[in-house]
Design a protein around this motif. Structure first.
Motif: not given
Length: 699
Positions: A77, A81, A86, A92-93
């Motif tokens: 993750e 990102k 990000q 995160g999503s």
């Protein structure tokens, strides 16, 4: 009453940036009645919200757990990102499955939530899943990266297909696909839910690159299959599996002399996919028919010197709706199965955002390249309607029916706003305002030596103080990026604003080679980096000295990534002009950068070593005369810290002095407040001190 305050150095480390907190990753419900999106919650981390279009009300659905309860973010993750740049924590999503449920990603752990109240739903075993592609009946289709699985509501899972062996993965996108080609997935479910197209990736030929994490004890060694320029690339197979029978078919095998680009289901029988040769000068599009396993050539696009890949492609009435630069400018086109091509409308596009029904949503160049205008296009007539016409830049998301659009827009002097356009009304969803006293950047134009108009922006200090002031260049200068746009993001560059508030004139210029002007303008970087960009930045320096009377003896420059590279180029090749520089995460020799980016512009280093020699900073470092600071994250997985280490070694050999700030736990894009604040403080102090400006702040 004016509630704005003076900008302080600590403000530069705040995330989200105050005044830039609009919704992100927005998606309409299948009915189009609800709009879901991520936005900062009460703790300023991303949370899931819903907006009811009929009631015009917003509601928080899911907030991320407290940081202490969240657990560490998974490496997968964290890297995802980084690829998407990000920088915020929290959710995160997310992925909407149906009107009632969604998959939410918090730190890499997937959770199934009830969209009515945000409660976590039980049943499915989501452990170890890195991406969920679809929902069919009572099962989820997902990948762990090593296996594609069917997860059932009763908690059991079936492995659909798996890979074994070092360097193998499945259903994901390899590094260069994510970082350079814009493809973040390796799973594509057909509209009927019967067939799944997916990737099988073999990176075993790529020598592992190791990064030692020394900020934790015991030390952790991270290993990446990073394809350096001229070396081996991943082999990618595009495969198809029928969910019921488990029958598997290999549709296309792409070896390390090419790339799998986009994949789109046109309908439940036809899958279109495109492959790009390694030189990126030819894009092959094909159609695979599941019913008879036949293949058709959909078209071949040749690019001189390269092909710019469409960011997104969509199915439309059995055809492929995409963008093409075959005629020079980027156009919206419809590709039919018989190979014919129909151009839709007459706009010069930046990107195709979405298609719903007979409506497309696109971003096109405005009256000048600094503007990005949003249009809703009728695909049957070619007619178009501009949305958010009073703003300089805009972006949007279409509802399933095509009659509602989320629009996010801003200008230099108009703060960001999120609007919901329907056929009957325009509703303000959210608006944001910066709490600081900021100057509005001034646009200017100069002419390049080859005749093109170049666009720049200036951040000026207090009135009548530009004359005799130091000049600081904020630079990127590389391909695929545009700094100067009529957007509030330009105004809300807090680093530039802070330096201007301390008495400097800050300049940005989009030199030849940058984004937003078409392939011919970008192609100035073909065959070499550094020369054209530096020439244009020097023209901008001369412009400021002539029109504003800036001090020619006090010129500084700073930038990150490619901007860090150009900072080094400026400091070593034009030391008579640039007296102080701060280079962030710089690439010092492009032999050590990835294949898909570097070879696109410089070719293969074995075949074109002269271009790499001319581009390298190490060969020109002897020209350094001014004060130079380098800032780099020790965990940078994109531009590895080895670049800066090599720069330090070369400087030692030559007897050149430079200063170094290391961000111990940071990757290419610093995300934590401590690193962001240290970065801003170090950069600002170095530039101000060595340009003769005060670093003291008043209350």
């Amino acid at each position: 009453m004016n509630t704005r305050r003076t900008l302080r150095i600590e403000d530069l480390g705040i995330r989200p940036v105050p005044g830039m907190t609009l919704p992100t990753q927005a998606a309409f419900s299948p009915s189009g009645a609800l709009l879901y999106y991520l936005a900062p919650g009460p703790d300023q981390r991303l949370a899931l919200f819903v907006f009811d279009l009929k009631r015009e009300t917003e509601r928080l659905i899911v907030a991320a757990p407290a940081v202490d309860d969240d657990g560490p973010e998974t490496l997968e993750e964290e890297l995802r990102k980084q690829r998407l740049r990000q920088t915020l924590g929290g959710i995160g999503s997310f992925r909407i499955l149906d009107e009632a449920s969604a998959i939410v990603n918090i730190g890499g752990a997937l959770r199934l939530v009830d969209l009515s109240d945000g409660s976590e739903q039980g049943g499915y075993d989501l452990s170890g899943l890195v991406q969920v592609q679809g929902y069919s009946g009572d099962r989820l289709i997902a990948t762990t990266g090593r296996a594609i699985v069917l997860a059932y509501r009763d908690g059991h899972r079936e492995t659909l297909v798996a890979v074994a062996g070092e360097g193998m993965s499945i259903g994901v996108a390899e590094y260069v696909a994510q970082e350079e080609l814009g493809r973040m997935t390796g799973l594509w479910l057909d509209p009927s839910g019967r067939y799944l197209a997916y990737t099988e990736i073999d990176e075993s030929r790529i020598t592992p690159h190791r990064i030692v994490r020394t900020d934790v004890h015991p030390n952790v060694v991270e290993e990446y299959r990073y394809p350096f320029a001229g070396a081996a690339n991943a082999h990618v197979a595009l495969c198809l599996v029928e969910l019921e029978s488990r029958a598997r078919t290999v549709i296309e095998h792409v070896d390390d002399q090419g790339y799998l680009a986009n994949v789109v289901w046109l309908d439940s029988d036809q899958l279109t996919f495109s492959t790009l040769n390694r030189a990126q000068s030819r894009l092959n599009r094909s159609i695979y028919r599941v019913s008879d396993q036949s293949r058709l050539v959909l078209g071949i696009e040749q690019g001189n010197p390269w092909v710019n890949l469409p960011e997104r492609e969509f199915a439309f009435e059995g055809d492929l709706l995409t963008t093409s630069e075959a005629r020079g400018d980027c156009r919206l086109v419809r590709l039919r199965a018989d190979g014919t091509q129909l151009e839709v409308g007459d706009m010069v596009l930046r990107r195709l955002l979405g298609v719903e029904g007979t409506t497309a949503l696109v971003v096109a160049t405005g009256e000048t390249p600094v503007q990005e205008w949003l249009y809703r296009v009728d695909l049957t007539t070619g007619g178009y309607e501009r949305l958010a016409g009073e703003y300089g830049v805009a972006f949007g998301v279409l509802a399933p029916s095509g009659d509602s659009v989320l629009v996010e827009a801003s200008s230099r002097d108009l703060s960001p706003v999120a609007l919901v356009h329907t056929n009957k009304s325009i509703t303000v969803l959210r608006s944001t305002h910066a709490p600081f006293d900021l100057c509005t950047p001034e646009f200017f134009e100069i002419e390049a030596s080859t005749g093109e108009t170049l666009y720049g922006a200036l951040y000026l200090p207090a009135e009548d103080t530009a004359k005799g002031a130091p000049l600081i260049i904020s630079v990127y200068g590389g391909p695929r990026a545009q700094l100067v746009t009529d957007s509030y993001g330009l105004t809300l560059d807090l680093q530039a604003q802070y330096l201007a508030s301390r008495g400097a004139v800050v300049l940005k210029l989009d030199n030849r080679g940058s984004y937003g002007r078409g392939r011919a303008f970008e192609a100035y970087l073909h065959g070499g980096f550094g020369a054209v960009e530096l020439a244009d930045q020097l023209e901008a320096v001369a412009y400021c000295q002539h029109h504003y009377g800036t001090d020619p003896e006090r010129v500084g420059i700073y930038g990150w990534s490619y901007g860090g590279y150009l900072t080094l180029i400026a400091m070593t090749r034009a030391p008579e002009v640039f007296k102080v520089g701060v280079a962030g995460a710089p690439c010092v020799d492009f032999r050590w950068y990835d294949t898909a980016y570097t070879e696109r512009y410089l070719g293969n280093p074995a075949e074109n070593p002269e271009a790499y020699d001319a581009t390298s900073v190490l060969g020109s470092l002897g020209g350094l005369r001014g004060r130079l600071l380098v800032i780099h994250g020790l965990m940078d997985e994109n531009v590895h810290f080895g670049h800066t280490a090599s720069l330090l070694a070369r400087a030692h050999e030559l007897g050149r002095e430079l200063e170094l700030v290391v961000l111990p736990g940071s990757r290419h894009a610093p995300v934590d407040t401590a690193s962001l604040t240290r970065l801003a403080r170090s950069r600002s102090k170095f530039l101000l001190e060595h340009l003769g400006l005060s670093t003291e702040e008043t209350s």
